[in-house]
Design a protein around this motif. Structure first.
Motif, PDB file in Angstrom:
ATOM      1  N   VAL A 196       0.855  -1.188   0.000  1.00 28.99           N
ATOM      2  CA  VAL A 196       0.000   0.000   0.000  1.00 28.99           C
ATOM      3  C   VAL A 196       0.889   1.234   0.000  1.00 28.99           C
ATOM      4  CG1 VAL A 196      -1.907   1.217   1.132  1.00 28.99           C
ATOM      5  CG2 VAL A 196      -1.640  -1.253   1.458  1.00 28.99           C
ATOM      6  N   ILE A 197       0.667   2.149  -0.937  1.00 31.73           N
ATOM      7  CA  ILE A 197       1.506   3.353  -1.004  1.00 31.73           C
ATOM      8  C   ILE A 197       0.685   4.600  -0.707  1.00 31.73           C
ATOM      9  CG2 ILE A 197       3.208   2.320  -2.546  1.00 31.73           C
ATOM     10  CD1 ILE A 197       1.805   3.644  -4.873  1.00 31.73           C
ATOM     11  N   GLN A 198       1.374   5.725  -0.634  1.00 31.91           N
ATOM     12  CA  GLN A 198       0.762   6.958  -0.130  1.00 31.91           C
ATOM     13  C   GLN A 198      -0.490   7.399  -0.893  1.00 31.91           C
ATOM     14  OE1 GLN A 198       3.402  10.156   0.696  1.00 31.91           O
ATOM     15  NE2 GLN A 198       1.768  11.504   1.293  1.00 31.91           N
ATOM     16  N   ASP A 199      -0.410   7.479  -2.208  1.00 32.90           N
ATOM     17  CA  ASP A 199      -1.590   7.964  -2.939  1.00 32.90           C
ATOM     18  C   ASP A 199      -2.460   6.802  -3.419  1.00 32.90           C
ATOM     19  OD1 ASP A 199      -0.209   6.849  -4.968  1.00 32.90           O
ATOM     20  OD2 ASP A 199       0.178   8.682  -6.078  1.00 32.90           O
ATOM     21  N   ALA A 200      -2.303   5.653  -2.758  1.00 32.56           N
ATOM     22  CA  ALA A 200      -3.069   4.425  -3.028  1.00 32.56           C
ATOM     23  C   ALA A 200      -2.690   3.771  -4.360  1.00 32.56           C
ATOM     24  CB  ALA A 200      -4.577   4.625  -2.940  1.00 32.56           C
ATOM     25  N   GLY A 201      -2.207   4.543  -5.323  1.00 30.25           N
ATOM     26  CA  GLY A 201      -1.753   3.955  -6.583  1.00 30.25           C
ATOM     27  C   GLY A 201      -2.839   3.213  -7.339  1.00 30.25           C
ATOM     28  N   LEU A 202      -4.089   3.674  -7.194  1.00 22.73           N
ATOM     29  CA  LEU A 202      -5.175   3.022  -7.936  1.00 22.73           C
ATOM     30  C   LEU A 202      -5.076   3.386  -9.408  1.00 22.73           C
ATOM     31  CD1 LEU A 202      -8.123   3.708  -5.480  1.00 22.73           C
ATOM     32  CD2 LEU A 202      -6.624   1.704  -5.582  1.00 22.73           C
ATOM     33  N   PHE A 203      -5.482   2.467 -10.252  1.00 22.36           N
ATOM     34  CA  PHE A 203      -5.505   2.777 -11.678  1.00 22.36           C
ATOM     35  C   PHE A 203      -6.770   3.582 -11.969  1.00 22.36           C
ATOM     36  CE2 PHE A 203      -2.738  -0.953 -11.443  1.00 22.36           C
ATOM     37  CZ  PHE A 203      -1.641  -0.460 -12.121  1.00 22.36           C
ATOM     38  N   PRO A 204      -6.619   4.823 -12.474  1.00 25.51           N
ATOM     39  CA  PRO A 204      -7.758   5.746 -12.576  1.00 25.51           C
ATOM     40  C   PRO A 204      -8.823   5.306 -13.571  1.00 25.51           C
ATOM     41  CG  PRO A 204      -5.774   6.713 -13.581  1.00 25.51           C
ATOM     42  CD  PRO A 204      -5.350   5.436 -12.908  1.00 25.51           C
ATOM     43  N   HIS A 205      -8.422   4.523 -14.579  1.00 27.23           N
ATOM     44  CA  HIS A 205      -9.394   4.129 -15.600  1.00 27.23           C
ATOM     45  C   HIS A 205     -10.108   2.829 -15.243  1.00 27.23           C
ATOM     46  CE1 HIS A 205      -5.602   2.163 -16.333  1.00 27.23           C
ATOM     47  NE2 HIS A 205      -6.253   1.230 -17.008  1.00 27.23           N
ATOM     48  N   MET A 206      -9.823   2.300 -14.038  1.00 27.74           N
ATOM     49  CA  MET A 206     -10.474   1.063 -13.606  1.00 27.74           C
ATOM     50  C   MET A 206     -11.399   1.350 -12.431  1.00 27.74           C
ATOM     51  SD  MET A 206      -7.340  -1.586 -13.402  1.00 27.74           S
ATOM     52  CE  MET A 206      -6.301  -1.962 -14.809  1.00 27.74           C
ATOM     53  N   THR A 207     -12.521   0.610 -12.360  1.00 29.66           N
ATOM     54  CA  THR A 207     -13.430   0.769 -11.221  1.00 29.66           C
ATOM     55  C   THR A 207     -12.762   0.249  -9.954  1.00 29.66           C
ATOM     56  OG1 THR A 207     -14.369  -1.427 -11.474  1.00 29.66           O
ATOM     57  CG2 THR A 207     -15.452   0.367 -12.692  1.00 29.66           C
ATOM     58  N   PRO A 259       0.372 -13.004   3.721  1.00 30.84           N
ATOM     59  CA  PRO A 259       0.761 -12.949   5.133  1.00 30.84           C
ATOM     60  C   PRO A 259       1.461 -11.638   5.500  1.00 30.84           C
ATOM     61  CG  PRO A 259       2.219 -14.425   3.902  1.00 30.84           C
ATOM     62  CD  PRO A 259       1.109 -14.025   2.970  1.00 30.84           C
ATOM     63  N   VAL A 260       2.024 -10.952   4.501  1.00 33.93           N
ATOM     64  CA  VAL A 260       2.823  -9.752   4.755  1.00 33.93           C
ATOM     65  C   VAL A 260       2.190  -8.540   4.078  1.00 33.93           C
ATOM     66  CG1 VAL A 260       5.029  -8.640   4.197  1.00 33.93           C
ATOM     67  CG2 VAL A 260       5.006 -11.006   5.015  1.00 33.93           C
ATOM     68  N   MET A 261       2.160  -7.415   4.812  1.00 31.75           N
ATOM     69  CA  MET A 261       1.692  -6.153   4.240  1.00 31.75           C
ATOM     70  C   MET A 261       2.776  -5.104   4.390  1.00 31.75           C
ATOM     71  SD  MET A 261      -1.621  -6.114   3.273  1.00 31.75           S
ATOM     72  CE  MET A 261      -2.519  -4.656   3.785  1.00 31.75           C
ATOM     73  N   LEU A 262       3.073  -4.425   3.295  1.00 26.71           N
ATOM     74  CA  LEU A 262       4.009  -3.304   3.327  1.00 26.71           C
ATOM     75  C   LEU A 262       3.199  -2.039   3.124  1.00 26.71           C
ATOM     76  CD1 LEU A 262       6.818  -4.731   0.995  1.00 26.71           C
ATOM     77  CD2 LEU A 262       6.652  -4.875   3.497  1.00 26.71           C
ATOM     78  N   MET A 263       3.286  -1.115   4.067  1.00 21.70           N
ATOM     79  CA  MET A 263       2.463   0.093   3.993  1.00 21.70           C
ATOM     80  C   MET A 263       3.381   1.309   4.078  1.00 21.70           C
ATOM     81  SD  MET A 263      -0.681  -1.233   6.424  1.00 21.70           S
ATOM     82  CE  MET A 263      -1.970  -0.364   5.536  1.00 21.70           C
ATOM     83  N   ASP A 264       3.518   2.016   2.950  1.00 23.15           N
ATOM     84  CA  ASP A 264       4.470   3.123   2.862  1.00 23.15           C
ATOM     85  C   ASP A 264       3.728   4.454   2.980  1.00 23.15           C
ATOM     86  OD1 ASP A 264       6.532   4.848   2.409  1.00 23.15           O
ATOM     87  OD2 ASP A 264       7.276   3.835   0.607  1.00 23.15           O
ATOM     88  N   GLU A 265       3.736   5.029   4.164  1.00 29.42           N
ATOM     89  CA  GLU A 265       3.015   6.272   4.462  1.00 29.42           C
ATOM     90  C   GLU A 265       1.604   6.258   3.898  1.00 29.42           C
ATOM     91  OE1 GLU A 265       4.810   9.902   5.042  1.00 29.42           O
ATOM     92  OE2 GLU A 265       6.797   9.298   4.358  1.00 29.42           O
ATOM     93  N   PRO A 266       0.844   5.203   4.198  1.00 35.77           N
ATOM     94  CA  PRO A 266      -0.463   5.073   3.547  1.00 35.77           C
ATOM     95  C   PRO A 266      -1.424   6.193   3.919  1.00 35.77           C
ATOM     96  CG  PRO A 266      -0.280   3.501   5.346  1.00 35.77           C
ATOM     97  CD  PRO A 266       1.082   4.115   5.166  1.00 35.77           C
ATOM     98  N   PHE A 267      -1.245   6.804   5.103  1.00 36.30           N
ATOM     99  CA  PHE A 267      -2.197   7.825   5.547  1.00 36.30           C
ATOM    100  C   PHE A 267      -1.572   9.217   5.521  1.00 36.30           C
ATOM    101  CE2 PHE A 267      -3.336   4.064   8.477  1.00 36.30           C
ATOM    102  CZ  PHE A 267      -3.984   3.408   7.446  1.00 36.30           C
ATOM    103  N   GLY A 268      -0.389   9.329   4.924  1.00 39.94           N
ATOM    104  CA  GLY A 268       0.394  10.560   4.975  1.00 39.94           C
ATOM    105  C   GLY A 268      -0.280  11.769   4.354  1.00 39.94           C
ATOM    106  N   ALA A 269      -1.091  11.540   3.332  1.00 43.33           N
ATOM    107  CA  ALA A 269      -1.663  12.684   2.605  1.00 43.33           C
ATOM    108  C   ALA A 269      -3.064  13.043   3.090  1.00 43.33           C
ATOM    109  CB  ALA A 269      -1.698  12.365   1.113  1.00 43.33           C
ATOM    110  N   LEU A 270      -3.505  12.425   4.175  1.00 45.16           N
ATOM    111  CA  LEU A 270      -4.894  12.624   4.610  1.00 45.16           C
ATOM    112  C   LEU A 270      -5.006  13.673   5.707  1.00 45.16           C
ATOM    113  CD1 LEU A 270      -5.857   8.846   4.795  1.00 45.16           C
ATOM    114  CD2 LEU A 270      -6.218  10.418   2.896  1.00 45.16           C
ATOM    115  N   ASP A 271      -6.203  14.267   5.819  1.00 46.51           N
ATOM    116  CA  ASP A 271      -6.417  15.234   6.896  1.00 46.51           C
ATOM    117  C   ASP A 271      -6.381  14.484   8.239  1.00 46.51           C
ATOM    118  OD1 ASP A 271      -9.356  14.752   7.978  1.00 46.51           O
ATOM    119  OD2 ASP A 271      -9.359  14.462   5.807  1.00 46.51           O
ATOM    120  N   PRO A 272      -6.090  15.205   9.338  1.00 48.73           N
ATOM    121  CA  PRO A 272      -5.847  14.542  10.625  1.00 48.73           C
ATOM    122  C   PRO A 272      -6.989  13.655  11.105  1.00 48.73           C
ATOM    123  CG  PRO A 272      -5.249  16.869  10.756  1.00 48.73           C
ATOM    124  CD  PRO A 272      -5.870  16.655   9.415  1.00 48.73           C
TER     125      PRO A 272
END
Ligand code: ADP
Ligand code: ADP
Length: 231
Positions: free
Chosen positions: A84-95, A159-172
């Motif tokens: 999981v990365i900071q801006d979620a990295g979702l593909f914009p053209h996919m639902t 079994p493993v999750m890597l989360m790189d500043e997943p909430f960094g860009a969000l309001d408090p």
């Protein structure tokens, strides 16, 4: 038991004078959240990319779920590690549904199984599937996009999750809400998690253990939140 183990790992990018990761030895026990806390440039993202095999270490050894990470092919890697990365990295053209179902699709699950799993995951991250599965990322708030990012990373139940500043860009407030959700999820799922942040409060709240990286990209301190606070 080690979920992830780094032994004397060094990464030097081509042309770099000082290594991006310098002789890091770190054990992430199964079922724990280990937080990597450190200033910008201290090698947090590089460490995540090394564990996820997006880049190769210059020297040292990395194991994931007891296996040499070098021996895992890309498909096996995706079954073992959710990212999981900071801006979620979702593909914009996919639902939302297509985004969440990407890894199962890659693993060639049949359509019914993927659809059921997507709905289950959206429920898990508190996005009612009937309302959200057919939306596009631009039709979601930042917090909702991160929830979809978490659902996508969980899709094949790694079994493993890597989360790189997943909430960094969000309001408090959204951020605090998602931190609480993550702790709640973790109670249920018991993943082995590496969580990157530069926010000490987030580290203290989420970490079973905290590794503090210094500017020289070395581990300056490692311990439970209590041990860190006492030092
Ligand atoms: P952090 O995530 O803690 O901010 P990074 O792992 O992104 O740190 O970066 C660590 C160091 O490596 C920094 O000095 C950064 O400039 C450098 N770096 C990161 N990625 C690359 C790259 N692809 N090529 C060269 N240098 C890089
Ligand atoms: P690229 O290197 O072309 O960006 P990748 O194949 O590395 O593409 O990744 C494609 C997508 O899968 C990205 O959104 C990335 O965040 C995600 N991803 C990368 N590694 C993993 C992983 N181990 N598990 C789940 N998703 C991953």
């Amino acid at each position: 038991r080690a979920g992830i183990e780094l032994i004397n790992v060094t990464k030097r990018y081509p042309g770099q004078k000082t290594p991006a990761v310098d002789d890091v030895t770190l054990t992430v026990p199964v079922g724990e959240i280990v937080v990597l806390l450190g200033p910008s440039g201290s090698g947090k993202t590089t460490t995540m990319r090394l564990i996820n095999r997006l880049i190769e270490p210059t020297s040292g050894k990395i194991t994931v779920a007891g296996r040499d990470a070098l021996g895992l092919n890309p498909t096996e890697l995706r079954r073992h590690i959710g990212y999981v990365i900071q801006d979620a990295g979702l593909f914009p053209h996919m639902t939302v549904a297509t985004n969440v179902g990407l890894v199962p699709q890659m693993l060639k699950w049949d359509r019914k199984r993927i659809a059921d799993r997507v709905d289950e995951l959206l429920d898990l991250v508190d996005l009612p599937p009937d309302q959200y599965r057919d939306r596009y990322p631009r039709e979601l708030s930042g917090g909702q996009r991160q929830r979809v990012g978490v659902a996508r990373a969980l899709a094949a139940d790694p079994p493993v999750m890597l989360m790189d500043e997943p909430f960094g860009a969000l309001d408090p407030i959204t951020r605090e809400h998602l931190q609480d959700s993550l702790l709640h999820l973790q109670d249920e799922l018991g993943k082995t998690i590496v969580f990157v942040t530069h926010d000490i409060n987030e580290a203290l709240k989420l970490g079973d253990r905290i590794a503090i990286l210094d500017k020289g990209s070395r581990i300056a301190q490692f311990g439970t939140p209590q041990e860190i606070l006492l030092n």
